[in-house]
Design an enzyme around this catalytic site. Structure first.
Site, PDB file in Angstrom:
ATOM      1  N   SER A  17       0.847  -1.187   0.000  1.00  0.00           N
ATOM      2  CA  SER A  17       0.000   0.000   0.000  1.00  0.00           C
ATOM      3  C   SER A  17       0.890   1.247   0.000  1.00  0.00           C
ATOM      4  O   SER A  17       1.762   1.379  -0.865  1.00  0.00           O
ATOM      5  CB  SER A  17      -0.948  -0.029   1.197  1.00  0.00           C
ATOM      6  N   HIS A  66      -7.822  -5.313  -0.564  1.00  0.00           N
ATOM      7  CA  HIS A  66      -6.581  -4.591  -0.274  1.00  0.00           C
ATOM      8  C   HIS A  66      -5.892  -5.129   0.980  1.00  0.00           C
ATOM      9  O   HIS A  66      -4.658  -5.111   1.072  1.00  0.00           O
ATOM     10  CB  HIS A  66      -6.882  -3.103  -0.108  1.00  0.00           C
ATOM     11  N   ASP A  80      -8.768  -6.135  -5.167  1.00  0.00           N
ATOM     12  CA  ASP A  80      -8.414  -4.874  -4.526  1.00  0.00           C
ATOM     13  C   ASP A  80      -9.239  -3.733  -5.117  1.00  0.00           C
ATOM     14  O   ASP A  80      -9.243  -3.519  -6.335  1.00  0.00           O
ATOM     15  CB  ASP A  80      -6.916  -4.599  -4.716  1.00  0.00           C
TER      16      ASP A  80
END
Length: 466
Positions: A229, A425, A391
């Protein structure tokens, strides 16, 4: 119109019902959200019905005291986040720290960090793990802080990042609230928290702060830079800004430049906080904490951290109870979001969320270069890119774009993995088999002795691109 006039006439008369209507807002003591503090009047009786009590009423309104409470009837795997106040080391650099935007300068730099494993004699086995937006330096438990870290299952002897082989470092990112310089830090020049006088940050600044720490530790070159991320952005930038000091890079669930959809979502989170009346332009330290704004921001974020297929499997259209519906949560998914917002709202500093999320919005490896390809051409070492098909925040096409553009830029050692995990995610925090095995294999596979690329048939054969 006649019905409306009759109803209005009824309420204009002096009746006990009208007095209760006028005073019930002040009389109710049950705590509710201030936004929905409304009078409760239930059925409206029109004048034509006063002599006909057996006739059904033409209107029956909602009766509710809005008992919106946090309930999480269906729990599942969740990341480990905690308010870290101990167990980390603090690097203090008294020299001014210059930032990328607005000619910003910090009078000094503090970096909170934790380490695992042993640095070898020639200091060549250091691996840095970059934290995400809201994570601290506490990636793994240790003697000084035995609580589980946010990457607990991935770090340790024999694990994805093997502490029997590597000296592992994790920092709290610049702008954070777990020891590193950020908005809640005391400005040594004023003896007050920086608050929103803190300079605007960039991902570049966060990386450069980490390299100040590496210089302090005497580490000239990293064996690997690993992140997911925001951490994936940081990992890319370590090799882009300091190509001679990184041997290999892992970027998970990230991108080469922030795209409009993720920028929009983070903007809404920031707006929730900044519209909270207690935010006070960021100067709420010592005052009332902007909890409602922070809670709403986290609820929006949670929607992007997991996936639709997981929502279907865990919650579907299941209800919290069999009670009649109201404007409060009816479905389990609503209760889950509320629970996530409530549990996180006081663990993280709202100003840190503002600053770090803005840095993510501004992230672009192509900034200052004619194209993304030109910006990525600075990365000369082997790199692994991992993406997750479910995601929402960093859609899989962004990792595909990153991998393809790195190869177009001349990088002949790009390894690309695509995972079909249900966790969206948050896969990088939860999928030990997919993410963990990929990272471990990449770190422990001998790529090239120098850590820099050269054109060779062997490299092309070793590259795995799915």
């Amino acid at each position: 119109m006649q019905l409306f006039s009759t109803v209005r006439g009824y309420f204009s008369q002096k009746r006990p019902d009208r007095e209760a209507f006028a005073s019930c807002g002040q009389a109710r003591k049950t705590p509710t959200f201030h936004q929905v503090e409304t009078p409760e009047y239930g059925e409206i009786i029109v004048e034509s019905q006063l002599d006909k009590p057996d006739q059904p009423s033409p209107f029956k309104g909602l009766r509710s005291d809005f008992p919106c409470v946090s309930r999480n009837a269906m729990s599942g795997p969740e990341p480990e986040y905690d308010n870290i106040t101990k167990g980390y080391k603090l690097f203090v650099d008294n020299k001014p720290f210059y930032l990328k935007y607005n000619e910003g300068v910090l009078p000094e730099l503090n970096v909170a960090y934790e380490t695992w494993g042993t640095l070898n004699e020639d200091r060549s086995n250091a691996v840095i793990i970059h934290a995400g937006l809201s994570a601290s330096s506490h990636a793994k438990s240790h003697v000084d802080n035995p609580k589980p870290g946010w990457w607990e299952k991935f770090v340790g002897p024999g694990r994805a990042v093997d502490t029997s082989k590597y000296f592992v470092i994790c920092t709290n990112n610049l702008g954070g609230c777990y020891g590193t310089s950020g908005p809640s830090t005391i400005n040594p020049l004023t003896n007050k928290p920086f608050a929103t006088t803190f300079p605007i940050l960039s991902v570049d600044d966060m990386v450069n702060a980490q390299f100040r720490l590496l210089d302090h530790l005497g580490i000239e070159k990293l064996y690997a830079s690993v992140g997911s991320s925001l951490g994936g952005m940081l990992s890319l930038m370590t090799a882009a800004l300091h190509p001679d000091r990184v041997e290999r890079v892992v970027s998970i669930s990230s991108c080469g430049q922030s795209h409009p959809s993720s920028i929009a979502l983070r903007y809404l989170q920031r707006k929730c906080i900044m519209c909270d009346p207690n935010w006070n332009r960021g100067h709420y330290y010592g005052g009332t904490f902007p909890k409602i704004g922070m809670k709403l921001a986290r609820e929006i974020a949670t929607m992007t951290y997991r996936s639709g297929p997981e929502w279907d499997e865990r919650f579907g259209r299941k209800r919290i109870s069999e009670e009649d519906p109201s404007l409060c949560p009816t479905f389990l998914i609503e209760s889950y979001l509320e629970h996530q917002g409530e549990s996180f709202s006081t663990k993280f500093d709202p100003n840190s969320l503002l600053y770090i999320s803005k840095a993510m919005d501004m992230f672009d490896v192509a900034e200052g270069f004619p194209s993304l390809e030109a910006g990525l051409a600075r990365i000369k070492c082997p790199i692994m890119v991992i993406g997750v098909q479910t995601d929402i925040l960093f859609p899989i096409w962004q990792q595909r774009e990153l991998s393809a553009t790195l190869q177009k830029a001349g990088n002949n050692a790009v390894t690309y993995y695509e995972l079909n995990s249900i966790y969206g995610h948050d896969t990088f925090l939860l999928d030990l088999n997919g993410v963990g095995a990929g990272v471990k294999g990449f770190l422990e596979t001998h790529q090239i002795e120098s850590g820099n690329l050269s054109k060779s048939t062997q490299l092309d054969q070793d590259r795995k691109h799915f």
